[in-house]
Design a protein around this motif. Structure first.
Motif, PDB file in Angstrom:
ATOM      1  N   GLU A 411       1.366   8.076  -3.025  1.00  0.00           N
ATOM      2  CA  GLU A 411       1.785   7.033  -2.094  1.00  0.00           C
ATOM      3  C   GLU A 411       1.926   5.700  -2.804  1.00  0.00           C
ATOM      4  O   GLU A 411       1.082   5.326  -3.617  1.00  0.00           O
ATOM      5  CB  GLU A 411       0.773   6.903  -0.946  1.00  0.00           C
ATOM      6  CG  GLU A 411       1.147   5.880   0.107  1.00  0.00           C
ATOM      7  CD  GLU A 411       0.123   5.815   1.219  1.00  0.00           C
ATOM      8  OE1 GLU A 411      -0.470   4.725   1.417  1.00  0.00           O
ATOM      9  OE2 GLU A 411      -0.105   6.855   1.877  1.00  0.00           O
ATOM     10  N   GLY A 413       3.037   1.576  -1.767  1.00  0.00           N
ATOM     11  CA  GLY A 413       3.300   0.731  -0.618  1.00  0.00           C
ATOM     12  C   GLY A 413       2.964  -0.710  -0.869  1.00  0.00           C
ATOM     13  O   GLY A 413       2.406  -1.083  -1.915  1.00  0.00           O
ATOM     14  N   GLN A 415       2.113  -4.616   1.468  1.00  0.00           N
ATOM     15  CA  GLN A 415       1.946  -5.374   2.704  1.00  0.00           C
ATOM     16  C   GLN A 415       2.287  -6.830   2.417  1.00  0.00           C
ATOM     17  O   GLN A 415       1.820  -7.406   1.427  1.00  0.00           O
ATOM     18  CB  GLN A 415       0.515  -5.247   3.225  1.00  0.00           C
ATOM     19  CG  GLN A 415       0.277  -5.932   4.553  1.00  0.00           C
ATOM     20  CD  GLN A 415      -1.161  -5.756   5.039  1.00  0.00           C
ATOM     21  OE1 GLN A 415      -1.945  -5.011   4.454  1.00  0.00           O
ATOM     22  NE2 GLN A 415      -1.505  -6.463   6.096  1.00  0.00           N
ATOM     23  N   ASP A 426       4.692  -3.965   6.558  1.00  0.00           N
ATOM     24  CA  ASP A 426       3.983  -2.936   5.803  1.00  0.00           C
ATOM     25  C   ASP A 426       4.963  -1.814   5.499  1.00  0.00           C
ATOM     26  O   ASP A 426       5.572  -1.240   6.405  1.00  0.00           O
ATOM     27  CB  ASP A 426       2.783  -2.407   6.599  1.00  0.00           C
ATOM     28  CG  ASP A 426       1.831  -1.613   5.738  1.00  0.00           C
ATOM     29  OD1 ASP A 426       2.252  -0.586   5.194  1.00  0.00           O
ATOM     30  OD2 ASP A 426       0.660  -2.021   5.615  1.00  0.00           O
ATOM     31  N   PHE A 427       5.118  -1.486   4.195  1.00  0.00           N
ATOM     32  CA  PHE A 427       6.056  -0.463   3.755  1.00  0.00           C
ATOM     33  C   PHE A 427       5.325   0.581   2.930  1.00  0.00           C
ATOM     34  O   PHE A 427       4.506   0.236   2.060  1.00  0.00           O
ATOM     35  CB  PHE A 427       7.185  -1.083   2.921  1.00  0.00           C
ATOM     36  CG  PHE A 427       8.129  -0.065   2.333  1.00  0.00           C
ATOM     37  CD1 PHE A 427       9.202   0.400   3.076  1.00  0.00           C
ATOM     38  CD2 PHE A 427       7.939   0.428   1.055  1.00  0.00           C
ATOM     39  CE1 PHE A 427      10.080   1.342   2.551  1.00  0.00           C
ATOM     40  CE2 PHE A 427       8.799   1.368   0.519  1.00  0.00           C
ATOM     41  CZ  PHE A 427       9.874   1.826   1.271  1.00  0.00           C
ATOM     42  N   THR A 428       5.612   1.866   3.200  1.00  0.00           N
ATOM     43  CA  THR A 428       4.965   2.954   2.470  1.00  0.00           C
ATOM     44  C   THR A 428       5.975   4.036   2.143  1.00  0.00           C
ATOM     45  O   THR A 428       6.771   4.446   2.998  1.00  0.00           O
ATOM     46  CB  THR A 428       3.822   3.575   3.302  1.00  0.00           C
ATOM     47  OG1 THR A 428       2.868   2.575   3.640  1.00  0.00           O
ATOM     48  CG2 THR A 428       3.136   4.684   2.522  1.00  0.00           C
ATOM     49  N   TYR A 429       5.942   4.500   0.893  1.00  0.00           N
ATOM     50  CA  TYR A 429       6.671   5.697   0.483  1.00  0.00           C
ATOM     51  C   TYR A 429       5.639   6.747   0.105  1.00  0.00           C
ATOM     52  O   TYR A 429       4.674   6.466  -0.617  1.00  0.00           O
ATOM     53  CB  TYR A 429       7.584   5.430  -0.718  1.00  0.00           C
ATOM     54  CG  TYR A 429       8.121   6.716  -1.332  1.00  0.00           C
ATOM     55  CD1 TYR A 429       9.208   7.371  -0.763  1.00  0.00           C
ATOM     56  CD2 TYR A 429       7.504   7.284  -2.450  1.00  0.00           C
ATOM     57  CE1 TYR A 429       9.691   8.559  -1.296  1.00  0.00           C
ATOM     58  CE2 TYR A 429       7.978   8.476  -2.990  1.00  0.00           C
ATOM     59  CZ  TYR A 429       9.072   9.109  -2.408  1.00  0.00           C
ATOM     60  OH  TYR A 429       9.535  10.285  -2.928  1.00  0.00           O
ATOM     61  N   ILE A 464       9.285   7.761   4.292  1.00  0.00           N
ATOM     62  CA  ILE A 464       8.916   6.347   4.296  1.00  0.00           C
ATOM     63  C   ILE A 464       8.401   5.978   5.676  1.00  0.00           C
ATOM     64  O   ILE A 464       8.791   6.568   6.692  1.00  0.00           O
ATOM     65  CB  ILE A 464      10.117   5.441   3.918  1.00  0.00           C
ATOM     66  CG1 ILE A 464      11.271   5.645   4.897  1.00  0.00           C
ATOM     67  CG2 ILE A 464      10.560   5.689   2.496  1.00  0.00           C
ATOM     68  CD1 ILE A 464      12.405   4.659   4.709  1.00  0.00           C
ATOM     69  N   VAL A 466       7.651   2.288   7.826  1.00  0.00           N
ATOM     70  CA  VAL A 466       7.794   0.837   7.845  1.00  0.00           C
ATOM     71  C   VAL A 466       7.213   0.325   9.152  1.00  0.00           C
ATOM     72  O   VAL A 466       7.566   0.824  10.234  1.00  0.00           O
ATOM     73  CB  VAL A 466       9.268   0.404   7.721  1.00  0.00           C
ATOM     74  CG1 VAL A 466       9.376  -1.119   7.745  1.00  0.00           C
ATOM     75  CG2 VAL A 466       9.887   0.959   6.448  1.00  0.00           C
TER      76      VAL A 466
END
Length: 744
Positions: A411, A413, A415, A426-429, A464, A466
Motif C-alpha cells: 500500500e 498513500g 494525506q 486521503d489517497f491510497t493505492y 485505489i 480516495v
C-alpha cells in the motif's frame, strides 16, 4: 430496618435507601457500594447502559424482523491499583419470512401470473374452504406467504472482561477475555397443501455458535529512548481462540392436523441430523511502534499462529507487517502555505495467514441420504415405529497435505490538508496477492469421491481509494460538511493450480464452495476472470460478434454451454455525504453510485416469458424479429428477417441460463437521510441524563437503475461470497426509523 452484607468486610450494615434520582445513584454508588462492593470501598469510575429496539414489518405479508438489545458496561480502578473493566450485551431477534426461489414459492409464482388475473381480488379459498388458484398444482402467492414460511429466533450474548495492572508508569500488563455466543432456532413450515410438499412438512433446525478469546498483553511505552525525541511503544501478546459450532435438526412430512406447526404433528420423519465442530488457535504476536519527533513513524508487527485444523507439519505459520509514514510539513515549516497546511506520506507491506475449516484432513463418514433437491430422505429415519440408521463415506476425500493460505499486500498513500485543514484529501493505492488459497475442487467420480479441499488458488486485487472531506461553511452556529469516498478495485483470478487432486486434472475453473445453484447457473472461480463470475450458456456469434440465428426457426442458434456470461464486480463505487448542523439540529444525506457490474436475473426471465412487464406489452399482437444474422451458403451473413411471435421473441430474449438474462447493475441511490436533535445541556442539568437526542431516518428512499427494471442490489444468496444472482428473490425495501438516545 433490613440489612445487607458489605462485601470484603463480612459485617452487617444498615440498608441505605435509594438515592433521590438515578443520576445520584450512579454518581455516588451508595446502594451499589453497600451491596456489591467486594473491594472494601472501591467505586465504579465509569458506568454505561443502553437499551434499543428495532421493530420492522416487511413489505411481504406476514414478514417481520424484531430485535431488542440491552447492554451494560463499566470500568474501575481499585485502591490496590488493579484496573477492572467489562461490557456485556444481550440481544433477542425474531424473524419471519417467506420461502423463495422458483417453483412453488410465492415469488416463483408472482412472475408467472398473467396480467389479466386479479391476484388481490380473487379469494385464496373457495366456499368450501379449499385452496383455489388458476394453476391447480400451485398456490396463490397470498396463500403461500401465510402457509409456507420460515422463522428464526436468535438469543445472542457477547461482551468482554479485562483486568490490568500498571507495573510502572511506562509498563502495563493485562488480560482480556471476550466472548460471543448465540443460539438460533430455525423452522421451515410447509402447511398441508403446499406445492412443494402437498401433505405438508416441517423442518426444525437448531444452531449454536460460540467464540472465546483470551489475550495476555504486555505494553511498554517510553519517551526519549536512546536519543531525544524518539518514543517507542511495544506490545507483546498471546492469544487463545476457540470456536464451537453445533447443529441438530429433524425433517418431517405428512402432517395430520391443519395449522398445527409442530413436528409432533408429522406422521413421517424423513431424517434427522446432528453435527458439531471445534477449532482452536494459539497465537503469539508483537507490535513495535517508533515515533521520531512526530514526523517519522515506523510500525512493525509479527504474529505466529498454531491451528488445530491443519496437519502437524504445517499447522504453525508466521506473518509479519511493516509500515512507514513521514510528515514533511512537520520538518520543513517552509512547505506550509495558505493552500497546503499538512502532508503525510505512508507505505506499508503486510502478510496475513489463514487456516482451514475443521475436519478436512481425513476422509470421514456421513449420514446416508437418498433423493434430490426436491424430495429426499436422510438417515436416520423412522419406519413403522423403528429407527433405521445409515452411513456412507463422505463424497469429500481428505487432504493430509493441506497448508495455510496467505495474502500479501502493498500500500502507498498520502494525506493532505488544505486551507488550514478546511479540506482533507486521503489517497491510497493498494495491491494484494492471495496464494495457496483453500478451495473445494472437483475430482473424478471414478475415485469414489467428487470433492477435495486443496491449496489451488492465486488471486490479485489492485485498486485505489480516495476520500475527500471538507467544510464549505463552518462557524460557531452552522456547519456544512461534505465527504466523498471513491473506490475502484480490479480483481483477477490469476491461476487455479497446485497439487493435482486425486483422480482429477489441474483445474482452470471451479464452482464457489457452498453455493446453491441450479438450471445451469454456476457462480464460479475461473482463470483470467474476476472472482465470482457466473457461468451459463452463451449465445452463438460469428467472428464479428453478431448473434447467430437459426434459419429454420428464426430463434437464436443453439447456445454454447459452460461460458462466462456475467461479471458482478463493479467498475467503481462513489459515495457522497452531506451533513448540516445548526446548534442542536443535524441533517445528513448519503448519495451513492455503483457503476458497472452485471446481474443475472431469473426473475426477469420469468416475467418476460409470462409477458408480465411493460416492455412485453407494447405491440404484443405484432410479429417480431430477433437481432442477429443468418449464415449464407457461401460463408457470408445476412441480417435476420424471419418474423416470430411476440411470445417467442421474449422467450428468446429471456432464456434460462443464457446471457439474455444478464443486465447492467449500475445504480444511483439516495442511500440514507437522517435528522437528529440533541437537547441543550441547560435543559438536562437537573436530570439524570448526560445527553439526550431524538432522530428519524430513512434508507433507500430513491433509486435509479438505467440497465435493470428493478433494484440490482437484490441478491437471492444473501450475505456471502456470491454476488449478482437474482433467483426470484425478495426485492429491496425502503426503511424508516425513529430513535431516542440517552446517556447517564
Amino acid at each position: 430496618m433490613p440489612t445487607v452484607i458489605q462485601g470484603g468486610t463480612g459485617k452487617e450494615v444498615p440498608y441505605q435507601a435509594y438515592p433521590n434520582n438515578i443520576k445520584d445513584f450512579f454518581n455516588t454508588g451508595s446502594f451499589y457500594q453497600n451491596s456489591l462492593n467486594l473491594a472494601g470501598g472501591d467505586e465504579i469510575n465509569n458506568f454505561n447502559a443502553g437499551v434499543s429496539s428495532t421493530i420492522q414489518k416487511g413489505v411481504v405479508p406476514e414478514s417481520k424482523y424484531n430485535r431488542h438489545t440491552v447492554n451494560v458496561g463499566g470500568n474501575s480502578k481499585l485502591k490496590n491499583g488493579v484496573k477492572l473493566g467489562g461490557t456485556i450485551t444481550y440481544s433477542k431477534t425474531n424473524q419471519r419470512g417467506a420461502t423463495m426461489g422458483n417453483g412453488g414459492s410465492a415469488f416463483g409464482q408472482l412472475s408467472r401470473i398473467p396480467i389479466s388475473y386479479d391476484l388481490i381480488g380473487t379469494p385464496i379459498l373457495n366456499e368450501a374452504g379449499q385452496r383455489q388458484y388458476f394453476v391447480p398444482t400451485q398456490n396463490s402467492p397470498l396463500w403461500s406467504v401465510q402457509n409456507e414460511f420460515f422463522t428464526s429466533d436468535v438469543d445472542r450474548v457477547y461482551g468482554n472482561l479485562s483486568i490490568g495492572y500498571d507495573i510502572a508508569d511506562w509498563l502495563n500488563v493485562s488480560y482480556r477475555v471476550t466472548g460471543d455466543t448465540y443460539f438460533d432456532s430455525r423452522k421451515q413450515v410447509l402447511r398441508i397443501g403446499a406445492a412443494r410438499a402437498p401433505k405438508g412438512g416441517i423442518d426444525e433446525d437448531n444452531r449454536f455458535r460460540s467464540e472465546l478469546n483470551g489475550d495476555l498483553m504486555i505494553r511498554a511505552n517510553k519517551s526519549d529512548i536512546f536519543t531525544e525525541g524518539l518514543s517507542a511503544n511495544l506490545l507483546l501478546g498471546q492469544n487463545i481462540n476457540q470456536r464451537d459450532y453445533k447443529e441438530s435438526g429433524i425433517v418431517s412430512s405428512d402432517l395430520v392436523i391443519p395449522g398445527y406447526d409442530n413436528v409432533n404433528n408429522a406422521s413421517v420423519f424423513t431424517g434427522s441430523y446432528a453435527n458439531r465442530e471445534r477449532r482452536r488457535l494459539l497465537g503469539y504476536y508483537a507490535q513495535l511502534g517508533l515515533n521520531y519527533k512526530d514526523y517519522l513513524f515506523l510500525e512493525l508487527t509479527g504474529r505466529a499462529d498454531k491451528s488445530s485444523t491443519l496437519p502437524k507439519e504445517n499447522n504453525t505459520y508466521f506473518y509479519p507487517s511493516a509500515s512507514l509514514s513521514f510528515v514533511p510539513t512537520q520538518v520543513w515549516e517552509s512547505m506550509k502555505s495558505d493552500v497546503l497546511s499538512f502532508m503525510k506520506i505512508r507505505a506499508n507491506i503486510a502478510k496475513v495467514g489463514r487456516d482451514a475449516d475443521p475436519y478436512l484432513l481425513r476422509s470421514v463418514y456421513t449420514a446416508g441420504e437418498y433423493g434430490n433437491n426436491t424430495a429426499s430422505i436422510t438417515f436416520p429415519i423412522s419406519v413403522g415405529g423403528s429407527s433405521i440408521t445409515g452411513f456412507k463415506i463422505s463424497s469429500r476425500i481428505g487432504n493430509p497435505n493441506l497448508k495455510p493460505e496467505f495474502v500479501k499486500s502493498y500500500e502507498l498513500g498520502g494525506q493532505f490538508g488544505f486551507f488550514n485543514n478546511r479540506i482533507d484529501l486521503d489517497f491510497t493505492y493498494f495491491s494484494t496477492k492471495s496464494s495457496s488459497q483453500i478451495f473445494n475442487v472437483a475430482v473424478a467420480n471414478s475415485s469414489g469421491y467428487d470433492t477435495q479441499t486443496s491449496n489451488i488458488g492465486e488471486m490479485t486485487n489492485k485498486g485505489i481509494e480516495v476520500m475527500l472531506n471538507g467544510y464549505p461553511i463552518k462557524n460557531n452556529n452552522f456547519s456544512w460538511n461534505v465527504n466523498l469516498n471513491f473506490t475502484r478495485i480490479r480483481n483477477k483470478v490469476v491461476a487455479i493450480f497446485g497439487e493435482k487432486p486425486v483422480g482429477g486434472d489441474v483445474l482452470t475453473s471451479t464452482v464457489i464452495p457452498g453455493v446453491n445453484y441450479f438450471g445451469g447457473i454456476t457462480p464460479s472461480i475461473a482463470e483470467g476472470y474476476p472472482y465470482g463470475v457466473i457461468v451459463g450458456s452463451k449465445n452463438a456469434r460469428n467472428e464479428n460478434g453478431d448473434l447467430l440465428i437459426n434459419p429454420a426457426t428464426g430463434l437464436f442458434a443453439n447456445p454454447i454451454p459452460n461460458q462466462v456470461i456475467a461479471n458482478p464486480q463493479k467498475d467503481y463505487t462513489l459515495g457522497i455525504s452531506n451533513t448540516f448542523r445548526y446548534k442542536g439540529i443535524s441533517l445528513s444525506a448519503l448519495f451513492d453510485i455503483n457503476k458497472g457490474g452485471q446481474i443475472f436475473s431469473m426473475g426477469q426471465v420469468d416475467l418476460r416469458n409470462a409477458g408480465a412487464i411493460l416492455e412485453t406489452g407494447i405491440d404484443r399482437d405484432k410479429p417480431r424479429i430477433l437481432p442477429g444474422v443468418i449464415a449464407n451458403a457461401d460463408g457470408t451473413y445476412r441480417p435476420n428477417d424471419i418474423q416470430i411471435s411476440a411470445q417467442s421473441y421474449w422467450q428468446g430474449l429471456g432464456g434460462i441460463a443464457s446471457e439474455a438474462a444478464v443486465f447492467d447493475a449500475t445504480s444511483y441511490r439516495l442511500r440514507e437521510v437522517a435528522i437528529n436533535y440533541s437537547l441543550p445541556q441547560n435543559v438536562l442539568k437537573n436530570s439524570p441524563f448526560g445527553q439526550v437526542s431524538i432522530g428519524v431516518s430513512g434508507r433507500n428512499l430513491w433509486m435509479f437503475a438505467p440497465g435493470f427494471p428493478t433494484d440490482p442490489e437484490v441478491n437471492t444468496q444473501g450475505a456471502g461470497n456470491v454476488q449478482g444472482l437474482d433467483l426470484n428473490g425478495i426485492p429491496t425495501t425502503k426503511n424508516f426509523g425513529f430513535n431516542i438516545r440517552a446517556t447517564f
